[in-house]
Design a protein around this motif. Structure first.
Motif, PDB file in Angstrom:
ATOM      1  N   ALA A   1       0.833  -1.205   0.000  1.00  0.00           N
ATOM      2  CA  ALA A   1       0.000   0.000   0.000  1.00  0.00           C
ATOM      3  C   ALA A   1       0.864   1.250   0.000  1.00  0.00           C
ATOM      4  CB  ALA A   1      -0.915  -0.011   1.226  1.00  0.00           C
ATOM      5  N   ASN A   2       1.978   1.202   0.755  1.00  0.00           N
ATOM      6  CA  ASN A   2       2.884   2.334   0.817  1.00  0.00           C
ATOM      7  C   ASN A   2       3.487   2.628  -0.544  1.00  0.00           C
ATOM      8  OD1 ASN A   2       4.552   4.344   1.995  1.00  0.00           O
ATOM      9  ND2 ASN A   2       6.223   2.880   2.163  1.00  0.00           N
ATOM     10  N   PHE A   3       3.785   1.592  -1.314  1.00  0.00           N
ATOM     11  CA  PHE A   3       4.415   1.803  -2.609  1.00  0.00           C
ATOM     12  C   PHE A   3       3.476   2.526  -3.566  1.00  0.00           C
ATOM     13  CE2 PHE A   3       7.586   1.145  -5.708  1.00  0.00           C
ATOM     14  CZ  PHE A   3       8.700   0.746  -5.010  1.00  0.00           C
ATOM     15  N   GLN A   4       2.178   2.320  -3.421  1.00  0.00           N
ATOM     16  CA  GLN A   4       1.246   2.988  -4.309  1.00  0.00           C
ATOM     17  C   GLN A   4       1.152   4.478  -4.017  1.00  0.00           C
ATOM     18  OE1 GLN A   4      -2.422   0.820  -4.054  1.00  0.00           O
ATOM     19  NE2 GLN A   4      -1.555  -1.030  -4.934  1.00  0.00           N
ATOM     20  N   LYS A   5       1.717   4.932  -2.900  1.00  0.00           N
ATOM     21  CA  LYS A   5       1.673   6.338  -2.536  1.00  0.00           C
ATOM     22  C   LYS A   5       2.936   7.090  -2.960  1.00  0.00           C
ATOM     23  CE  LYS A   5      -1.202   5.475   1.539  1.00  0.00           C
ATOM     24  NZ  LYS A   5      -2.364   6.291   1.171  1.00  0.00           N
ATOM     25  N   LYS A   6       3.869   6.421  -3.577  1.00  0.00           N
ATOM     26  CA  LYS A   6       5.114   7.071  -3.980  1.00  0.00           C
ATOM     27  C   LYS A   6       4.840   8.196  -4.978  1.00  0.00           C
ATOM     28  CE  LYS A   6       7.680   4.095  -1.685  1.00  0.00           C
ATOM     29  NZ  LYS A   6       8.383   4.461  -0.443  1.00  0.00           N
ATOM     30  N   LYS A   7       5.581   9.282  -4.842  1.00  0.00           N
ATOM     31  CA  LYS A   7       5.362  10.461  -5.683  1.00  0.00           C
ATOM     32  C   LYS A   7       6.611  10.769  -6.506  1.00  0.00           C
ATOM     33  CE  LYS A   7       2.148  12.520  -2.365  1.00  0.00           C
ATOM     34  NZ  LYS A   7       2.159  11.368  -1.440  1.00  0.00           N
ATOM     35  N   VAL A   8       6.385  11.355  -7.668  1.00  0.00           N
ATOM     36  CA  VAL A   8       7.488  11.736  -8.551  1.00  0.00           C
ATOM     37  C   VAL A   8       7.289  13.170  -8.996  1.00  0.00           C
ATOM     38  CG1 VAL A   8       8.684  11.266 -10.722  1.00  0.00           C
ATOM     39  CG2 VAL A   8       7.811   9.352  -9.358  1.00  0.00           C
ATOM     40  N   TRP A   9       8.284  14.009  -8.724  1.00  0.00           N
ATOM     41  CA  TRP A   9       8.367  15.342  -9.294  1.00  0.00           C
ATOM     42  C   TRP A   9       9.510  15.322 -10.307  1.00  0.00           C
ATOM     43  CZ3 TRP A   9       8.160  18.765  -4.200  1.00  0.00           C
ATOM     44  CH2 TRP A   9       6.901  18.600  -3.607  1.00  0.00           C
ATOM     45  N   VAL A  10       9.472  16.237 -11.264  1.00  0.00           N
ATOM     46  CA  VAL A  10      10.445  16.220 -12.362  1.00  0.00           C
ATOM     47  C   VAL A  10      11.176  17.560 -12.427  1.00  0.00           C
ATOM     48  CG1 VAL A  10      10.782  15.902 -14.844  1.00  0.00           C
ATOM     49  CG2 VAL A  10       9.026  14.570 -13.642  1.00  0.00           C
ATOM     50  N   TRP A  11      12.479  17.472 -12.657  1.00  0.00           N
ATOM     51  CA  TRP A  11      13.343  18.654 -12.779  1.00  0.00           C
ATOM     52  C   TRP A  11      14.069  18.536 -14.118  1.00  0.00           C
ATOM     53  CZ3 TRP A  11      17.123  20.315  -8.259  1.00  0.00           C
ATOM     54  CH2 TRP A  11      17.756  21.498  -8.601  1.00  0.00           C
ATOM     55  N   THR A  12      13.678  19.348 -15.079  1.00  0.00           N
ATOM     56  CA  THR A  12      14.254  19.242 -16.427  1.00  0.00           C
ATOM     57  C   THR A  12      14.164  20.582 -17.143  1.00  0.00           C
ATOM     58  OG1 THR A  12      14.184  17.984 -18.509  1.00  0.00           O
ATOM     59  CG2 THR A  12      12.075  18.539 -17.494  1.00  0.00           C
ATOM     60  N   GLU A  13      14.976  20.716 -18.160  1.00  0.00           N
ATOM     61  CA  GLU A  13      14.908  21.885 -19.043  1.00  0.00           C
ATOM     62  C   GLU A  13      14.541  21.459 -20.461  1.00  0.00           C
ATOM     63  OE1 GLU A  13      18.509  24.168 -18.868  1.00  0.00           O
ATOM     64  OE2 GLU A  13      18.655  23.989 -16.673  1.00  0.00           O
TER      65      GLU A  13
ATOM     66  N   ARG B   1       2.432  10.729 -18.554  1.00  0.00           N
ATOM     67  CA  ARG B   1       2.416   9.619 -17.588  1.00  0.00           C
ATOM     68  C   ARG B   1       1.893  10.048 -16.223  1.00  0.00           C
ATOM     69  NH1 ARG B   1       5.066   9.016 -21.675  1.00  0.00           N
ATOM     70  NH2 ARG B   1       5.512   6.973 -22.598  1.00  0.00           N
ATOM     71  N   GLY B   2       1.275  11.207 -16.177  1.00  0.00           N
ATOM     72  CA  GLY B   2       0.584  11.625 -14.966  1.00  0.00           C
ATOM     73  C   GLY B   2       1.423  12.399 -13.971  1.00  0.00           C
ATOM     74  N   TRP B   3       2.628  12.797 -14.338  1.00  0.00           N
ATOM     75  CA  TRP B   3       3.484  13.572 -13.441  1.00  0.00           C
ATOM     76  C   TRP B   3       3.477  15.023 -13.888  1.00  0.00           C
ATOM     77  CZ3 TRP B   3       7.878   9.502 -14.308  1.00  0.00           C
ATOM     78  CH2 TRP B   3       7.541   8.326 -13.623  1.00  0.00           C
ATOM     79  N   ASN B   4       2.896  15.901 -13.095  1.00  0.00           N
ATOM     80  CA  ASN B   4       2.749  17.296 -13.531  1.00  0.00           C
ATOM     81  C   ASN B   4       3.364  18.308 -12.576  1.00  0.00           C
ATOM     82  OD1 ASN B   4       0.942  17.175 -11.440  1.00  0.00           O
ATOM     83  ND2 ASN B   4      -0.895  17.326 -12.719  1.00  0.00           N
TER      84      ASN B   4
ATOM     85  N   ILE C   1       1.021  25.078 -22.703  1.00  0.00           N
ATOM     86  CA  ILE C   1       0.736  23.938 -23.577  1.00  0.00           C
ATOM     87  C   ILE C   1       0.424  22.658 -22.803  1.00  0.00           C
ATOM     88  CG2 ILE C   1       2.117  24.826 -25.483  1.00  0.00           C
ATOM     89  CD1 ILE C   1       4.373  22.997 -24.625  1.00  0.00           C
ATOM     90  N   ALA C   2       0.600  22.696 -21.497  1.00  0.00           N
ATOM     91  CA  ALA C   2       0.330  21.510 -20.687  1.00  0.00           C
ATOM     92  C   ALA C   2      -0.082  21.945 -19.289  1.00  0.00           C
ATOM     93  CB  ALA C   2       1.565  20.604 -20.614  1.00  0.00           C
ATOM     94  N   LEU C   3      -0.821  21.081 -18.619  1.00  0.00           N
ATOM     95  CA  LEU C   3      -1.280  21.376 -17.268  1.00  0.00           C
ATOM     96  C   LEU C   3      -0.159  21.032 -16.291  1.00  0.00           C
ATOM     97  CD1 LEU C   3      -3.707  22.335 -15.623  1.00  0.00           C
ATOM     98  CD2 LEU C   3      -4.416  19.937 -15.423  1.00  0.00           C
ATOM     99  N   LEU C   4       0.555  22.058 -15.827  1.00  0.00           N
ATOM    100  CA  LEU C   4       1.707  21.862 -14.950  1.00  0.00           C
ATOM    101  C   LEU C   4       1.459  22.494 -13.587  1.00  0.00           C
ATOM    102  CD1 LEU C   4       4.748  22.772 -17.252  1.00  0.00           C
ATOM    103  CD2 LEU C   4       3.533  20.597 -17.069  1.00  0.00           C
ATOM    104  N   TYR C   5       2.220  22.025 -12.614  1.00  0.00           N
ATOM    105  CA  TYR C   5       2.280  22.679 -11.319  1.00  0.00           C
ATOM    106  C   TYR C   5       3.739  23.022 -11.074  1.00  0.00           C
ATOM    107  CZ  TYR C   5       1.393  23.773  -6.441  1.00  0.00           C
ATOM    108  OH  TYR C   5       1.276  24.428  -5.240  1.00  0.00           O
ATOM    109  N   PRO C   6       4.188  24.214 -11.469  1.00  0.00           N
ATOM    110  CA  PRO C   6       5.611  24.577 -11.345  1.00  0.00           C
ATOM    111  C   PRO C   6       5.961  25.008  -9.930  1.00  0.00           C
ATOM    112  CG  PRO C   6       4.399  26.354 -12.385  1.00  0.00           C
ATOM    113  CD  PRO C   6       3.409  25.257 -12.159  1.00  0.00           C
TER     114      PRO C   6
END
Length: 405
Positions: free
Chosen positions: A51-63, A74-77, A95-100
C-alpha cells in the motif's frame, strides 16, 4: 492549482526487528503422498509495504521539453525550476497542465509564493545528521545529495523515520530513484527525477507500475488432471530467487502460454531433502514462466538479476529477483489438465519426476490447501491454473490465431 499537488501524507508503521513481526512455521510431509498446509495469510508488513508503494510520488526537474511532455503524459505534472526559469515555466504551462515550483533560498515555492517544500543541499554525512525536517512548516522536504555515493540511501531513510512529511530525494537516473524508493524496505515518499533523458521517464514509470501491481490478485481457476505419464529425460530448470517463499506460493509455469500451472516452491520439509524455500523446480527449458508486466519468458532465458512473479494460492502476486538458475538433465513427467467449463482446451506442463516437485491444488475442505507432489498426482485431481491469451511475441500477449499442441 494547488489541487494538482498530490497529498503529502506518508504511510507510517512500526516494524519490530529487522524483518518485521513475522512468524515462521515448520511443515512436514505426513505421508509420502500429499503435503498439507494451512492457508497462508500475507503478513501485515507486506500488505502495508504494498500500500505504501502505491503512494510514492514523482516530481520532475528538467529543461528539456520532450522530457516534460513524456512526464505529463504519464501523470506527473509537478515540475521543479530554478527561480530564474519562470519564463520557461510559463511557456510550458501554456501547452500543458503543470504545477511549477521554484527554488528560492531554502525552499520550493509555487506561483503564488507559497512554500510547498523545504529544500536542503547535503554534501556530507555530518550535514545529514544535523538535518531537522520536523522543524519545517512545509509538508514536503526535498533533499539534494550533492554526492549521494558518499551518503547511502539507507541513511536518508533512517534520518527521516518518524516524520509525517513526504521526503523527496533528487535522483539523476531511474535506477537512483529505485534505490531511494526501496531503501530499508519503506523507502522515501518520493523522488525528484532530475534528467534530460526521456528514457529515464519511461523506465521509472514502468518500474512503478510493476511495483504497484504487487499485492494485486490474479485470477486462478480450477483444472482437473486428465493425464499423467512418464516421458523420458529432459533439461529441467530450478529457479532460485532472492526471497523466501511461504507455503502456497510458487511460480506460474506451463508448456503453453494459454494456461500456466502454479508450481509450488520447495519450502515444505520432506523425508528426502531439507526445505529450500527460495527454490522452484519449475520445469523444462522450453516452458513459459510468468514475469512482471503481464509477460512471459522461457525458463531457459532466466538468469541472475531477472524478475519473476511469485503467486500464492489466492492469486496474490509479488515480484522477486532471480538469484540463480540451475539446468540439469532429469526424468520428466507430463501432466495434462482441462477445465470443467471447457472440455475442448487442454493445458500441459512437464515437471521433474521428484517428490519435492508439487502443484498447488484447488481449495479443499475448510480453509486448507494442498500441494500435491507430481509423484502422487491422480486423474481427477484438481489443481490451480492461470488462464490467459495464448498468442505471444517476445513474451507479450498479442491478438492472432495460434494452434499449440
Amino acid at each position: 492549482m494547488a489541487a494538482l499537488l498530490p497529498s503529502a501524507s506518508l504511510l507510517q508503521f512500526t516494524i519490530k526487528g529487522k524483518l518485521g513481526d513475522c512468524r515462521l512455521a515448520n511443515f512436514r510431509i505426513r505421508d509420502k503422498k500429499r503435503a498439507q498446509f494451512q492457508q497462508y495469510k500475507p503478513s501485515v508488513v507486506k500488505s502495508m509495504r504494498a500500500a505504501n508503494f502505491q503512494k510514492k510520488k514523482v516530481w520532475v526537474w528538467t529543461e528539456k521539453k520532450e522530457v516534460m511532455t513524456a512526464a505529463v503524459e504519464r501523470g506527473w505534472n509537478t515540475f521543479i525550476f530554478p527561480h530564474h526559469f519562470r519564463e520557461l515555466a510559463a511557456d510550458w504551462s501554456s501547452i500543458a497542465l503543470l504545477y511549477p515550483l521554484f527554488i528560492e533560498g531554502g525552499g520550493l515555492f509555487d506561483g503564488e509564493h507559497k512554500k510547498i517544500a523545504a529544500f536542503f543541499e547535503i554534501s556530507s554525512p555530518e550535514q545529514l545528521e544535523k538535518l531537522q525536517p520536523l522543524d519545517e512548516q512545509a509538508d514536503n522536504v526535498v533533499i539534494n545529495l550533492l554526492d549521494w555515493q558518499v551518503i547511502p540511501a539507507e541513511n536518508i531513510v533512517a534520518a527521516i523515520q518518524g516524520t509525517q512529511k513526504t521526503v523527496f530525494a533528487v535522483s539523476k537516473t531511474s535506477s537512483e530513484a529505485q534505490t531511494f524508493f526501496e531503501a530499508l524496505e519503506q523507502g522515501l515518499g518520493g523522488v525528484v527525477l532530475k534528467t534530460e533523458d526521456v528514457e529515464s521517464i519511461f523506465e521509472l514509470k514502468d518500474y512503478l507500475e510493476r511495483r504497484n501491481k504487487e499485492g494485486s490478485v490474479l485470477e486462478l481457476t480450477k483444472a482437473r488432471v486428465t493425464n499423467v505419464e512418464m516421458v523420458g529425460m529432459g533439461d529441467r530448470v530450478c529457479v532460485d530467487i532472492c526471497s523466501i517463499m511461504k507455503p502456497g506460493e510458487g511460480l506460474l509455469v506451463g508448456s503453453f502460454a494459454r494456461g500456466l500451472f502454479l508450481v509450488h516452491s520447495e519450502c515444505l520439509e520432506s523425508n528426502y531433502i531439507s526445505s529450500r524455500p527460495f527454490r522452484v523446480n519449475a520445469g523444462p527449458v522450453h516452458a513459459y514462466v510468468a514475469i512482471p508486466g503481464g509477460k512471459t519468458s522461457y525458463l531457459s532465458e532466466l538468469k541472475a538479476g531477472k524478475e519473476v512473479i511469485v503467486v500464492d494460492q489466492n492469486g496474490r502476486q509479488r515480484i522477486a529477483i532471480v538469484g540463480r538458475v540451475k539446468i540439469e538433465t532429469r526424468q520428466l513427467i507430463l501432466v495434462e489438465a482441462k477445465r470443467d467449463e471447457d472440455k475442448e482446451t487442454s493445458y500441459s506442463i512437464l515437471l521433474q519426476n521428484a517428490e519435492t516437485v508439487a502443484l498447488v491444488s484447488s481449495p479443499g475442505d475448510g480453509n486448507q490447501r494442498r500441494a500435491i507432489p507430481v509423484t502422487s498426482l491422480k486423474l481427477g485431481d484438481e489443481i490451480l491454473l492461470r488462464v490467459q491469451g495464448g498468442a505471444r511475441h517476445t513474451g507479450i500477449e498479442i491478438q492472432e490465431f495460434i494452434l499449440e499442441k
